[in-house]
Design an enzyme around this catalytic site. Structure first.
Site, PDB file in Angstrom:
ATOM      1  N   GLN A 128       0.663  -0.902  -0.054  1.00  0.00           N
ATOM      2  CA  GLN A 128      -0.286  -0.076   0.511  1.00  0.00           C
ATOM      3  C   GLN A 128       0.718   1.474   0.258  1.00  0.00           C
ATOM      4  O   GLN A 128       1.427   1.527   1.269  1.00  0.00           O
ATOM      5  CB  GLN A 128      -0.477   0.174   1.481  1.00  0.00           C
ATOM      6  CG  GLN A 128      -1.952   0.740   1.107  1.00  0.00           C
ATOM      7  CD  GLN A 128      -1.866   1.362   2.567  1.00  0.00           C
ATOM      8  OE1 GLN A 128      -1.635   1.225   3.948  1.00  0.00           O
ATOM      9  NE2 GLN A 128      -3.538   1.749   2.897  1.00  0.00           N
ATOM     10  N   GLY A 129       1.060   2.210  -0.750  1.00  0.00           N
ATOM     11  CA  GLY A 129       1.531   3.472  -0.880  1.00  0.00           C
ATOM     12  C   GLY A 129       0.406   4.099  -1.113  1.00  0.00           C
ATOM     13  O   GLY A 129       0.112   5.250  -1.962  1.00  0.00           O
ATOM     14  N   TYR A 130       0.874   4.705   0.091  1.00  0.00           N
ATOM     15  CA  TYR A 130       0.062   6.266   0.948  1.00  0.00           C
ATOM     16  C   TYR A 130       0.919   7.377   0.703  1.00  0.00           C
ATOM     17  O   TYR A 130       1.021   8.319   0.809  1.00  0.00           O
ATOM     18  CB  TYR A 130      -1.391   5.678   1.455  1.00  0.00           C
ATOM     19  CG  TYR A 130      -3.132   4.966   1.228  1.00  0.00           C
ATOM     20  CD1 TYR A 130      -2.848   3.985   0.351  1.00  0.00           C
ATOM     21  CD2 TYR A 130      -3.757   4.834   1.810  1.00  0.00           C
ATOM     22  CE1 TYR A 130      -4.245   4.040  -0.463  1.00  0.00           C
ATOM     23  CE2 TYR A 130      -5.140   5.095   1.590  1.00  0.00           C
ATOM     24  CZ  TYR A 130      -5.353   4.149   0.347  1.00  0.00           C
ATOM     25  OH  TYR A 130      -5.979   3.908  -0.102  1.00  0.00           O
ATOM     26  N   SER A 131       0.857   6.727   2.083  1.00  0.00           N
ATOM     27  CA  SER A 131       2.005   7.776   3.634  1.00  0.00           C
ATOM     28  C   SER A 131       3.108   8.143   2.616  1.00  0.00           C
ATOM     29  O   SER A 131       3.569   7.240   1.938  1.00  0.00           O
ATOM     30  CB  SER A 131       2.511   6.913   4.817  1.00  0.00           C
ATOM     31  OG  SER A 131       1.162   6.568   5.315  1.00  0.00           O
ATOM     32  N   GLU A 247     -11.144  -1.543   4.774  1.00  0.00           N
ATOM     33  CA  GLU A 247     -10.409  -1.471   5.968  1.00  0.00           C
ATOM     34  C   GLU A 247     -10.121  -2.036   7.205  1.00  0.00           C
ATOM     35  O   GLU A 247     -10.133  -2.980   8.225  1.00  0.00           O
ATOM     36  CB  GLU A 247      -9.123  -0.864   5.544  1.00  0.00           C
ATOM     37  CG  GLU A 247      -7.909  -1.118   6.368  1.00  0.00           C
ATOM     38  CD  GLU A 247      -7.173   0.225   6.473  1.00  0.00           C
ATOM     39  OE1 GLU A 247      -7.320   1.094   5.383  1.00  0.00           O
ATOM     40  OE2 GLU A 247      -5.729   0.105   7.529  1.00  0.00           O
ATOM     41  N   GLU A 388      -4.987   9.383  17.708  1.00  0.00           N
ATOM     42  CA  GLU A 388      -5.883  11.271  17.943  1.00  0.00           C
ATOM     43  C   GLU A 388      -6.800  11.239  16.485  1.00  0.00           C
ATOM     44  O   GLU A 388      -7.850  12.173  17.456  1.00  0.00           O
ATOM     45  CB  GLU A 388      -4.550  11.936  17.970  1.00  0.00           C
ATOM     46  CG  GLU A 388      -3.418  11.883  18.898  1.00  0.00           C
ATOM     47  CD  GLU A 388      -2.391  10.834  19.418  1.00  0.00           C
ATOM     48  OE1 GLU A 388      -2.100   9.980  17.961  1.00  0.00           O
ATOM     49  OE2 GLU A 388      -2.133   9.635  20.047  1.00  0.00           O
TER      50      GLU A 388
END
Lengths: 403, 368
Positions: A128-131, A247, A388
């Site tokens: 997964q390439g998100y952040s 997810e 958070e």
């Protein structure tokens, strides 16, 4: 009111037990015992994936038309319970739980035909390439760019926390295709057919637990086909939100958590209290164990209410509530594991943790995994939307409902 | 699996809610606590069938289940109700129904069911745990028949009761239950109010004569069942109180402005509200799950301890958070917030507090 699963499911449970008792190889069982993360040891877990696929059980949550089991929520809970009771490695989630269900919902017929079979069979593994370094909780701030060029996109930039990218052969990612307007606009969702395109560079990151589970991925003029785009260009944010729903939805976490508590109880009977006697008879330990048991029980009750279809299941904050509860409970359990292991948690034993290394651990198997699990589980309140951010969502929902 | 209240339970809750909204409004609370408000609520509860409901059908009741008791008690908690349904009917009435129907017992049960007579369960002696191992009240054979000697504390509804259900040890240290009229010779009652306004009493038993027909010997299981019912009903009250605290505090945080914006927009406050929601979801899920277990007769003492400990711990967290978010106004007696805090603290102290139940759970779980 009625607390029981449908009695007709007992036969199903027996069928599940029979398979789980006999099918796993020694390596698979070893991988399960040495699982210290959401992501179980890769090679043996993919082997287990393929065995389950052969049995038709690789995708409990998928509908039958895509090769899933078509099981009810209750059946999935029973399967998960029996799976965890035997310390078997959980299947890796990115394909089965994330991108697979997303493609069923939003993929083109060609994308489904091309990708779903490999996800189901365990031939392919997706990362997964998100952040990005500057886009974590504020994911929409991502800047890794894709420029349209003929039938392709040309990607430049960097992704990080791409779990198991160094083992994966496919990747799904979010890229920026437009910098005008709100930051949520101008994001596009792409499927990459390979992880070895020219210009793609993967660097593993050693984590706190000493293991290279995470990676960063660099893109230097990487040319990929536009046919891998899911949804329209610049509409990737809504695609990502749809994926998030998969997810966070559906899978019960309490069977895994219950199993951890069982292991703690068993280990405490063999451990010695600081002031002598078995740890399991120490009053302070009993009080703390009692609190953990109560918290685990309440979490089981929440998940069982949800899977029974109780009104709680329709609470729009439930995905965030479940994420906070399950991650923080895992962290509490991980702390208790290191307490019970005591000084046996201190030897650094990376080789003994490797599946098939043949290196005998210094202490018992419980102590071997206690500290790596504790360290890895620090991430549980950070990933998939930090706790958070989840609390922001829960609170906003509570205040809106009351307003 | 099904954890929803039945249609009948939902209907009963709707009408009970309407009644309590009118007759138990917070504005009346100070007078209710001083015993000055003629709410007439008890006779209304009788008319609605709620007083008789927990009793077995053979005794003129409706055979109320654990989830029936939870359905009602949760609303009692929401409205800070201090009427003696728990001590009189849920505890004393239901326990008497399991005595041999002899002597004065059947009439007592009947009168409790019509609301004409009130009962109280005199059990606590000072340990605060409810555990039968801490009992020291004696049931012994006097010259003219059985007598009972000891002292009981913090007996819910003890000052208003006409009949007392007393836990005691026999001369062979067996757990017994004995019922006596509250005006019997040798009974000394000291009335007061608990922290949350519930009428309670200390009861001194000076060699009180007991009708042999009103004794249940070998009552270990019966005492456990009584304690489980008490803990379940009180836990339901606590969850009802938590719901109100969460909702009113979220409202308050959305309207109270400081530094030019609603305080709920500050992350420190927002996260405390989120924790109240998390606490409430866990407590209510455990309440409903364990009520369902109890309906099927399968709630263990560990399950009950989990529930009692969770509402004690999570309830206190919630109530303290509510006072903090309300700020100075949360410290006043004028606002309901503090009343709910004291309701939750009182509940925690009765029949074993959080620490007791957590230790008890851990002891059982560690050995299992």
């Amino acid at each position: 009111m009625n607390v029981d699963f449908d009695p007709s499911l007992e036969a199903f449970r027996e069928e599940v037990c029979a398979f789980l008792d006999t099918a796993p190889t020694d390596a698979i069982r070893e991988a399960g015992r040495k699982t210290t993360s959401v992501f179980a040891p890769f090679e043996a877990t993919m082997e287990w994936h393929r065995l389950l696929y052969a049995r038709g059980w690789a995708a409990p949550a998928w509908p039958v038309e895509y090769g899933g089991t078509g099981w009810s929520l209750e059946q999935r809970y029973i399967f998960s319970e029996e799976h965890w009771k035997r310390d078997l490695p959980p299947l890796l989630p990115n394909g089965l739980i994330m991108v697979g269900p997303l493609l069923m919902e939003l993929g083109t017929p060609e994308q489904k035909r091309r990708h779903l079979p490999g996800i189901l069979s365990g031939k392919d593994y997706w990362t997964q390439g998100y952040s990005e370094p500057s886009a974590g909780s504020d994911l929409a701030a991502l800047s890794c760019s894709a420029l349209a060029d003929g039938d392709d996109y040309i990607i430049n930039g960097q992704k990080t926390w791409t779990t198991l990218a160094h083992k994966a052969n496919k990747m799904f990612m979010l890229v920026r295709t437009n910098r005008d307007g709100k930051k949520q606009q101008g994001i596009t969702f792409l499927l990459l057919d390979r992880t070895d395109y020219p210009g793609m560079h993967i660097r593993p990151i050693i984590g706190l637990d000493g293991v290279a589970e995470q990676c960063e991925v660099f893109f230097d003029n990487v040319r990929v086909p536009q046919a891998g785009r899911v949804g329209a260009e610049n509409e990737g944010w809504s695609v990502a939100k749809a994926l998030l729903k998969h997810e966070r939805g559906g899978a019960a976490h309490s069977p895994a958590i219950r199993r951890k508590l069982d292991a703690i109880r068993a280990a405490a009977r063999d451990a010695t209290a600081s002031f002598g006697g078995p740890l399991s008879e120490d009053p302070v330990f009993q009080r703390d164990l009692g609190e953990l048991e109560a918290e685990v029980a309440s979490f089981e009750h929440v998940e069982k209410l949800v899977l029974s279809g109780h009104a709680l299941a329709d609470d729009p904050a439930m995905p965030s509530l479940n994420k906070v509860m399950s991650s923080e409970l895992s962290q509490l359990l991980s702390i208790m594991m290191t307490r019970v292991a005591g000084i046996d948690a201190l030897p650094l034993q990376l080789e003994a943790l490797e599946v098939g290394s043949g290196v005998q651990p210094l202490g018992d198997p419980f102590s071997l995994v206690a500290m790596p699990y504790y360290l890895n589980t620090r991430a549980a309140s950070i990933y998939a939307g930090s706790n958070e951010v989840q609390r922001d969502l829960i609170s906003r929902n509570l205040q809106t409902l009351r307003a | 699996m099904n954890f929803e209240f039945s249609d009948e339970q939902v209907m009963l809750r709707d009408s009970l809610s309407r009644l309590l909204d009118q007759r138990y409004a917070f504005e009346l609370r100070r007078r209710i606590m001083a015993g000055q408000a003629e709410t007439g609520i008890w006779s209304e509860l009788v008319d609605m069938g709620i007083v008789a409901m927990p009793l077995p059908e053979a005794c003129g009741g409706l055979g109320g289940s654990a989830s029936d008791i939870v359905a009602i008690s949760e609303l009692f908690g929401r409205h800070l109700v201090i009427e003696p349904l728990l001590p009189s009917v849920i505890l004393t009435g239901r326990a008497l129904a399991r005595f041999d129907p002899a002597g004065p017992v059947p009439q007592w049960i009947a009168d409790i069911g019509t609301g004409a007579l009130r009962g109280a369960f005199a059990h606590e002696e000072g340990s605060g745990t409810g555990a039968s191992s801490t009992l020291s009240t004696k049931l012994y054979e006097g010259e003219a028949g059985p007598r009972i000697r000891g002292s009981k504390k913090l007996v819910l509804g003890g000052g208003e009761a006409g009949v007392l259900l007393i836990s005691a040890l026999s001369e062979t240290k067996a757990v017994c239950l004995a019922a006596v009229p509250a005006d019997a010779e040798g009974i000394e009652v000291r009335r007061y109010r608990a922290l949350d306004g519930r009428p309670v009493a200390d009861i001194l038993l000076h060699d009180v004569a007991v009708d042999r027909a009103a004794i249940m010997a070998g009552a270990d299981a019966e005492l456990e069942a009584l304690l489980a019912d008490a803990r379940l009903a009180l836990a339901a009250e606590a969850v009802g109180a938590m719901a109100v605290l969460m909702a009113t505090t979220a409202d308050f945080a959305g309207t109270r402005e400081q530094f030019g914006r609603p305080i709920g927009s500050f992350q420190a406050i927002a996260h405390r509200l989120a924790d109240m929601k998390i606490a409430y979801v866990k407590a209510r899920a455990s309440l409903l799950y364990i009520a369902a277990l109890a309906d099927s007769g399968r709630a263990t003492s560990r399950d009950i301890s989990v529930l009692k400990a969770q509402v004690g711990r999570l309830g206190r967290e919630t109530a303290q958070g509510a006072v903090q978010i309300h700020g100075g106004i949360g410290m006043t007696d004028e606002l309901p917030v503090g009343h709910y805090l004291k309701h939750i603290l009182t509940i925690d102290g009765l029949f074993g507090n959080t620490d007791y139940h957590l230790r008890e759970i851990g002891r059982v779980v560690a050995a299992a």
